[in-house]
Design a protein around this motif. Structure first.
Motif, PDB file in Angstrom:
ATOM      1  N   VAL A 129       0.844  -1.202   0.000  1.00  0.00           N
ATOM      2  CA  VAL A 129       0.000   0.000   0.000  1.00  0.00           C
ATOM      3  C   VAL A 129       0.880   1.253   0.000  1.00  0.00           C
ATOM      4  O   VAL A 129       0.633   2.204  -0.758  1.00  0.00           O
ATOM      5  N   ILE A 130       1.922   1.259   0.820  1.00  0.00           N
ATOM      6  CA  ILE A 130       2.831   2.410   0.866  1.00  0.00           C
ATOM      7  C   ILE A 130       3.505   2.609  -0.486  1.00  0.00           C
ATOM      8  O   ILE A 130       3.615   3.735  -0.976  1.00  0.00           O
ATOM      9  N   ALA A 131       3.928   1.533  -1.119  1.00  0.00           N
ATOM     10  CA  ALA A 131       4.578   1.633  -2.434  1.00  0.00           C
ATOM     11  C   ALA A 131       3.614   2.189  -3.477  1.00  0.00           C
ATOM     12  O   ALA A 131       3.989   3.039  -4.305  1.00  0.00           O
ATOM     13  N   ILE A 132       2.366   1.744  -3.457  1.00  0.00           N
ATOM     14  CA  ILE A 132       1.370   2.240  -4.424  1.00  0.00           C
ATOM     15  C   ILE A 132       1.088   3.720  -4.182  1.00  0.00           C
ATOM     16  O   ILE A 132       1.054   4.511  -5.131  1.00  0.00           O
ATOM     17  N   VAL A 133       0.903   4.100  -2.910  1.00  0.00           N
ATOM     18  CA  VAL A 133       0.636   5.507  -2.593  1.00  0.00           C
ATOM     19  C   VAL A 133       1.836   6.378  -3.006  1.00  0.00           C
ATOM     20  O   VAL A 133       1.661   7.444  -3.592  1.00  0.00           O
ATOM     21  N   PHE A 134       3.032   5.925  -2.716  1.00  0.00           N
ATOM     22  CA  PHE A 134       4.230   6.674  -3.090  1.00  0.00           C
ATOM     23  C   PHE A 134       4.340   6.811  -4.607  1.00  0.00           C
ATOM     24  O   PHE A 134       4.655   7.887  -5.126  1.00  0.00           O
ATOM     25  N   THR A 135       4.063   5.731  -5.322  1.00  0.00           N
ATOM     26  CA  THR A 135       4.127   5.772  -6.791  1.00  0.00           C
ATOM     27  C   THR A 135       3.090   6.740  -7.354  1.00  0.00           C
ATOM     28  O   THR A 135       3.401   7.557  -8.235  1.00  0.00           O
ATOM     29  N   LEU A 136       1.866   6.681  -6.853  1.00  0.00           N
ATOM     30  CA  LEU A 136       0.823   7.604  -7.326  1.00  0.00           C
ATOM     31  C   LEU A 136       1.179   9.055  -6.985  1.00  0.00           C
ATOM     32  O   LEU A 136       1.006   9.950  -7.809  1.00  0.00           O
ATOM     33  N   GLY A 137       1.694   9.272  -5.775  1.00  0.00           N
ATOM     34  CA  GLY A 137       2.122  10.620  -5.384  1.00  0.00           C
ATOM     35  C   GLY A 137       3.235  11.132  -6.280  1.00  0.00           C
ATOM     36  O   GLY A 137       3.243  12.302  -6.671  1.00  0.00           O
ATOM     37  N   SER A 138       4.158  10.260  -6.610  1.00  0.00           N
ATOM     38  CA  SER A 138       5.262  10.646  -7.499  1.00  0.00           C
ATOM     39  C   SER A 138       4.751  11.010  -8.887  1.00  0.00           C
ATOM     40  O   SER A 138       5.223  11.969  -9.501  1.00  0.00           O
ATOM     41  N   LEU A 139       3.780  10.250  -9.386  1.00  0.00           N
ATOM     42  CA  LEU A 139       3.206  10.551 -10.698  1.00  0.00           C
ATOM     43  C   LEU A 139       2.480  11.898 -10.697  1.00  0.00           C
ATOM     44  O   LEU A 139       2.638  12.688 -11.637  1.00  0.00           O
ATOM     45  N   VAL A 140       1.710  12.154  -9.655  1.00  0.00           N
ATOM     46  CA  VAL A 140       1.007  13.443  -9.553  1.00  0.00           C
ATOM     47  C   VAL A 140       2.017  14.581  -9.484  1.00  0.00           C
ATOM     48  O   VAL A 140       1.887  15.592 -10.173  1.00  0.00           O
ATOM     49  N   PHE A 141       3.049  14.414  -8.671  1.00  0.00           N
ATOM     50  CA  PHE A 141       4.097  15.435  -8.559  1.00  0.00           C
ATOM     51  C   PHE A 141       4.778  15.669  -9.907  1.00  0.00           C
ATOM     52  O   PHE A 141       5.010  16.817 -10.306  1.00  0.00           O
ATOM     53  N   ALA A 142       5.085  14.587 -10.612  1.00  0.00           N
ATOM     54  CA  ALA A 142       5.734  14.703 -11.927  1.00  0.00           C
ATOM     55  C   ALA A 142       4.842  15.443 -12.920  1.00  0.00           C
ATOM     56  O   ALA A 142       5.318  16.292 -13.689  1.00  0.00           O
ATOM     57  N   LEU A 143       3.543  15.149 -12.901  1.00  0.00           N
ATOM     58  CA  LEU A 143       2.616  15.830 -13.810  1.00  0.00           C
ATOM     59  C   LEU A 143       2.522  17.323 -13.486  1.00  0.00           C
ATOM     60  O   LEU A 143       2.519  18.163 -14.391  1.00  0.00           O
ATOM     61  N   ILE A 144       2.452  17.639 -12.202  1.00  0.00           N
ATOM     62  CA  ILE A 144       2.379  19.051 -11.806  1.00  0.00           C
ATOM     63  C   ILE A 144       3.650  19.786 -12.230  1.00  0.00           C
ATOM     64  O   ILE A 144       3.589  20.877 -12.798  1.00  0.00           O
ATOM     65  N   MET A 145       4.796  19.188 -11.971  1.00  0.00           N
ATOM     66  CA  MET A 145       6.070  19.841 -12.331  1.00  0.00           C
ATOM     67  C   MET A 145       6.202  19.968 -13.850  1.00  0.00           C
ATOM     68  O   MET A 145       6.696  20.980 -14.349  1.00  0.00           O
ATOM     69  N   THR A 146       5.757  18.957 -14.564  1.00  0.00           N
ATOM     70  CA  THR A 146       5.819  19.018 -16.028  1.00  0.00           C
ATOM     71  C   THR A 146       4.961  20.167 -16.545  1.00  0.00           C
ATOM     72  O   THR A 146       5.383  20.923 -17.424  1.00  0.00           O
ATOM     73  N   ASN A 147       3.764  20.333 -15.996  1.00  0.00           N
ATOM     74  CA  ASN A 147       2.892  21.437 -16.402  1.00  0.00           C
ATOM     75  C   ASN A 147       3.508  22.783 -16.054  1.00  0.00           C
ATOM     76  O   ASN A 147       3.381  23.746 -16.812  1.00  0.00           O
ATOM     77  N   ARG A 148       4.141  22.874 -14.881  1.00  0.00           N
ATOM     78  CA  ARG A 148       4.762  24.140 -14.461  1.00  0.00           C
ATOM     79  C   ARG A 148       5.919  24.524 -15.380  1.00  0.00           C
ATOM     80  O   ARG A 148       6.311  25.673 -15.416  1.00  0.00           O
ATOM     81  N   ILE A 149       6.449  23.562 -16.106  1.00  0.00           N
ATOM     82  CA  ILE A 149       7.564  23.853 -17.011  1.00  0.00           C
ATOM     83  C   ILE A 149       7.070  24.017 -18.441  1.00  0.00           C
ATOM     84  O   ILE A 149       7.412  24.987 -19.117  1.00  0.00           O
ATOM     85  N   THR A 150       6.259  23.069 -18.917  1.00  0.00           N
ATOM     86  CA  THR A 150       5.899  23.072 -20.336  1.00  0.00           C
ATOM     87  C   THR A 150       4.941  24.192 -20.726  1.00  0.00           C
ATOM     88  O   THR A 150       5.064  24.741 -21.817  1.00  0.00           O
TER      89      THR A 150
END
Length: 142
Positions: free
Chosen positions: A35-56
């Motif tokens: 469960v921790i691994a899944i939550v961490f992976t989903l959090g990382s994906l959301v963070f990556a999408l937000i950062m990508t939008n802030r740049i692109t």
């Protein structure tokens, strides 16, 4: 002997119960880590999408403005309210546009002065020519 067999059976039951408890603890721990691994992976994906939008998104704005400037349109500015490298890029592009507008303004002023000077030279040349023609006509009369 019966009491030893009873103690042996009790020990076997105790060991079986402890094995079951350890197995349950291992299953629960494995599930928690999953469960921790899944939550961490989903959090990382959301963070990556937000950062990508802030740049692109701001970068796409900067590219769009640069393309319009390259086509000669100096009326637009980039409005990026970020305080990072992209904000610095936007400020630099805006400064470049202001500088180009200033240079073009100076060129237009100089061009107008050259045009005005050219008209004055033409007028003076016509006056000199007229005066020369009058002089020539006056000499012919003598």
């Amino acid at each position: 002997r019966d009491s030893i067999d009873v103690l042996g059976e009790m020990q076997k039951e105790r060991v079986a119960l402890e094995e079951q408890m350890v197995s349950t603890i291992i299953s629960n721990t494995t599930l928690q880590f999953l469960v921790i691994a899944i939550v961490f992976t989903l959090g990382s994906l959301v963070f990556a999408l937000i950062m990508t939008n802030r740049i692109t998104v701001p970068l796409a704005k900067a590219v769009s403005i640069a393309e319009t400037v390259a086509q000669g349109d100096l009326r637009n500015n980039i409005t990026i309210e970020q305080k990072d490298e992209l904000g610095s890029l936007a400020n630099a592009v805006n400064s470049m546009i202001e500088g180009l507008n200033s240079v073009i303004g100076e060129i237009l002023k100089s061009s107008n002065r050259v045009g005005s000077g050219s008209k004055q030279i033409t007028s003076t040349s016509q006056q000199v020519s007229s005066g020369a023609n009058e002089q020539a006509a006056s000499n012919d009369n003598w």
